[in-house]
Design a protein around this motif. Structure first.
Motif, PDB file in Angstrom:
ATOM      1  N   ALA A 124      -8.089  -1.800  -0.983  1.00  0.00           N
ATOM      2  CA  ALA A 124      -7.033  -1.694   0.019  1.00  0.00           C
ATOM      3  C   ALA A 124      -7.444  -2.396   1.315  1.00  0.00           C
ATOM      4  O   ALA A 124      -8.569  -2.229   1.790  1.00  0.00           O
ATOM      5  CB  ALA A 124      -6.711  -0.232   0.303  1.00  0.00           C
ATOM      6  N   ALA A 125      -6.514  -3.192   1.866  1.00  0.00           N
ATOM      7  CA  ALA A 125      -6.747  -3.859   3.150  1.00  0.00           C
ATOM      8  C   ALA A 125      -5.426  -4.386   3.687  1.00  0.00           C
ATOM      9  O   ALA A 125      -4.587  -4.885   2.925  1.00  0.00           O
ATOM     10  CB  ALA A 125      -7.740  -5.004   3.001  1.00  0.00           C
ATOM     11  N   TYR A 126      -5.234  -4.278   4.998  1.00  0.00           N
ATOM     12  CA  TYR A 126      -4.055  -4.841   5.659  1.00  0.00           C
ATOM     13  C   TYR A 126      -2.748  -4.371   5.022  1.00  0.00           C
ATOM     14  O   TYR A 126      -1.848  -5.158   4.725  1.00  0.00           O
ATOM     15  CB  TYR A 126      -4.121  -6.380   5.658  1.00  0.00           C
ATOM     16  N   ASN A 127      -2.648  -3.069   4.770  1.00  0.00           N
ATOM     17  CA  ASN A 127      -1.425  -2.475   4.224  1.00  0.00           C
ATOM     18  C   ASN A 127      -1.050  -3.012   2.845  1.00  0.00           C
ATOM     19  O   ASN A 127       0.123  -3.016   2.469  1.00  0.00           O
ATOM     20  CB  ASN A 127      -0.243  -2.662   5.189  1.00  0.00           C
ATOM     21  N   ALA A 128      -2.044  -3.489   2.120  1.00  0.00           N
ATOM     22  CA  ALA A 128      -1.799  -3.994   0.770  1.00  0.00           C
ATOM     23  C   ALA A 128      -2.935  -3.565  -0.150  1.00  0.00           C
ATOM     24  O   ALA A 128      -4.041  -3.258   0.299  1.00  0.00           O
ATOM     25  CB  ALA A 128      -1.666  -5.515   0.770  1.00  0.00           C
ATOM     26  N   ALA A 129      -2.649  -3.544  -1.431  1.00  0.00           N
ATOM     27  CA  ALA A 129      -3.655  -3.208  -2.442  1.00  0.00           C
ATOM     28  C   ALA A 129      -3.858  -4.416  -3.351  1.00  0.00           C
ATOM     29  O   ALA A 129      -2.909  -4.882  -3.992  1.00  0.00           O
ATOM     30  CB  ALA A 129      -3.211  -1.999  -3.256  1.00  0.00           C
ATOM     31  N   LEU A 130      -5.074  -4.939  -3.386  1.00  0.00           N
ATOM     32  CA  LEU A 130      -5.426  -6.058  -4.258  1.00  0.00           C
ATOM     33  C   LEU A 130      -6.075  -5.496  -5.512  1.00  0.00           C
ATOM     34  O   LEU A 130      -7.133  -4.857  -5.446  1.00  0.00           O
ATOM     35  CB  LEU A 130      -6.389  -7.010  -3.551  1.00  0.00           C
ATOM     36  N   PHE A 131      -5.441  -5.742  -6.659  1.00  0.00           N
ATOM     37  CA  PHE A 131      -5.950  -5.180  -7.910  1.00  0.00           C
ATOM     38  C   PHE A 131      -7.060  -6.047  -8.488  1.00  0.00           C
ATOM     39  O   PHE A 131      -7.121  -7.259  -8.261  1.00  0.00           O
ATOM     40  CB  PHE A 131      -4.801  -4.981  -8.902  1.00  0.00           C
TER      41      PHE A 131
ATOM     42  N   LEU B 287       0.809  -1.204   0.000  1.00  0.00           N
ATOM     43  CA  LEU B 287       0.000   0.000   0.000  1.00  0.00           C
ATOM     44  C   LEU B 287       0.853   1.270   0.000  1.00  0.00           C
ATOM     45  O   LEU B 287       0.442   2.301  -0.549  1.00  0.00           O
ATOM     46  CB  LEU B 287      -0.933   0.002   1.215  1.00  0.00           C
ATOM     47  N   ASP B 288       2.054   1.173   0.586  1.00  0.00           N
ATOM     48  CA  ASP B 288       2.905   2.368   0.636  1.00  0.00           C
ATOM     49  C   ASP B 288       3.492   2.743  -0.723  1.00  0.00           C
ATOM     50  O   ASP B 288       4.145   3.775  -0.858  1.00  0.00           O
ATOM     51  CB  ASP B 288       4.012   2.217   1.681  1.00  0.00           C
ATOM     52  N   ARG B 289       3.281   1.894  -1.746  1.00  0.00           N
ATOM     53  CA  ARG B 289       3.727   2.206  -3.105  1.00  0.00           C
ATOM     54  C   ARG B 289       2.628   2.836  -3.953  1.00  0.00           C
ATOM     55  O   ARG B 289       2.890   3.350  -5.041  1.00  0.00           O
ATOM     56  CB  ARG B 289       4.227   0.928  -3.802  1.00  0.00           C
TER      57      ARG B 289
ATOM     58  N   SER C 150      -9.997   3.166  -8.227  1.00  0.00           N
ATOM     59  CA  SER C 150     -11.077   2.343  -8.772  1.00  0.00           C
ATOM     60  C   SER C 150     -10.575   0.979  -9.251  1.00  0.00           C
ATOM     61  O   SER C 150     -11.383   0.091  -9.537  1.00  0.00           O
ATOM     62  CB  SER C 150     -11.778   3.073  -9.922  1.00  0.00           C
ATOM     63  N   TYR C 151      -9.253   0.821  -9.320  1.00  0.00           N
ATOM     64  CA  TYR C 151      -8.679  -0.427  -9.827  1.00  0.00           C
ATOM     65  C   TYR C 151      -8.215  -1.386  -8.738  1.00  0.00           C
ATOM     66  O   TYR C 151      -7.761  -2.483  -9.045  1.00  0.00           O
ATOM     67  CB  TYR C 151      -7.503  -0.125 -10.765  1.00  0.00           C
ATOM     68  N   TYR C 152      -8.321  -0.987  -7.475  1.00  0.00           N
ATOM     69  CA  TYR C 152      -7.841  -1.876  -6.410  1.00  0.00           C
ATOM     70  C   TYR C 152      -8.689  -1.724  -5.150  1.00  0.00           C
ATOM     71  O   TYR C 152      -9.420  -0.745  -4.969  1.00  0.00           O
ATOM     72  CB  TYR C 152      -6.370  -1.608  -6.091  1.00  0.00           C
TER      73      TYR C 152
END
Length: 276
Positions: free
Chosen positions: A181-188, A156-158, A177-179
């Motif tokens: 965010a949860a638990y310091n991560a982005a799921l695309f 997520l920090d990226r 709109s493309y991902y």
């Protein structure tokens, strides 16, 4: 008669290590550029608490798990989404209009690493109405990188950097709109990769597998010596259809290669070429 150049002990050890890796695991790093390869192997020697490259070689030969760890040093799995935004802006403005004239498309992302470029291209193609009729081949020699690419989960920090790159590349929506965010991560969005095939492929040893309209291989050739660069460019030339497009990294060129006369620059500053 000139005496042959004497190699340092470290250079000899490096050659032996790369030959051993090739013979034991069929991964061919023998024609990778010397300076960067040496630097990464020395880092691995320290990280694995070895006294020398020869000790690392002995351990790698008998421990496949250790080899997979070493592979992370040798393949440099580092990337970012929409890296060099002007490259993607150029794709959007000058390449996409031509690709739209084809009823279906095939794109090869060679050396896809952990997938940032794959998702960048997929987003671009979706915004231009091309994703549903495009097959993307995303290849790399690092199975751990390919697995990360398949998952589509990025730190997520990226995301702030990726969003900035996206906007500068001409992005049409809010990047969020493309991902999810949860638990310091982005799921695309998983649908971005519905038509993506992630596969193991080596530019050192493997051959062409499909005719393509666009090949993008960015920041990979800089790690190859001249002979391996020419081999890779030969694969790209063979894969591309008539007047197909080739995209390289910002520090890469075909000017002094055996294929300099087989491509013409579309946008030389952005390292985008067309097959002659």
């Amino acid at each position: 008669m000139n005496e042959p150049q004497r190699l340092s002990t470290l250079d000899i050890e490096l050659r032996l290590l790369m030959e051993a890796i090739y013979l034991r695991y069929s991964y061919d790093f023998r024609d990778y550029a010397g300076a960067s390869q040496k630097r990464r192997v020395v880092q691995a020697v320290r990280a694995f608490d070895c006294k020398s490259v020869s000790e690392l070689q002995a351990r790698v030969l008998h421990d496949p798990d250790l080899f997979m760890q070493l592979l992370q040093y040798l393949t440099i799995p580092v990337s970012e989404m929409f890296r060099d935004p002007s490259y993607y802006a150029c794709l959007r403005q000058e390449v996409i209009p031509v690709l739209k004239t084809y009823p279906s498309l095939k794109i090869w992302v060679a050396g896809c690493s952990t997938g940032e470029e794959v998702y960048s291209l997929a987003i671009l193609l979706r915004e231009e109405g091309l994703l549903d009729r495009t097959i993307i081949y995303a290849t790399d020699i690092n199975p751990q990188s390919l697995e990360k690419a398949r998952k589509g989960v990025f730190p997520l920090d990226r995301i702030a950097l990726y969003a900035k790159n996206y906007q500068e590349a001409g992005g049409q929506l809010d990047f969020s709109s493309y991902y999810t965010a949860a638990y310091n991560a982005a799921l695309f969005d998983r649908s971005l990769c519905d038509n993506v095939t992630f596969a193991d492929h080596s530019l050192s040893t493997d051959s062409v597998f499909s005719e393509t309209h666009l090949v993008t291989c960015r920041n990979v050739l800089i790690y190859f010596n001249r002979g391996l660069q020419d081999r890779a460019l030969g694969l790209f030339h063979e894969s591309l259809c008539h007047r197909g497009f080739l995209g390289l990294g910002s520090k890469e060129s075909i000017d002094f290669s055996d294929y300099s006369q087989r491509f013409e620059p579309l946008q030389k500053r952005e390292r985008i070429f067309r097959k002659l």
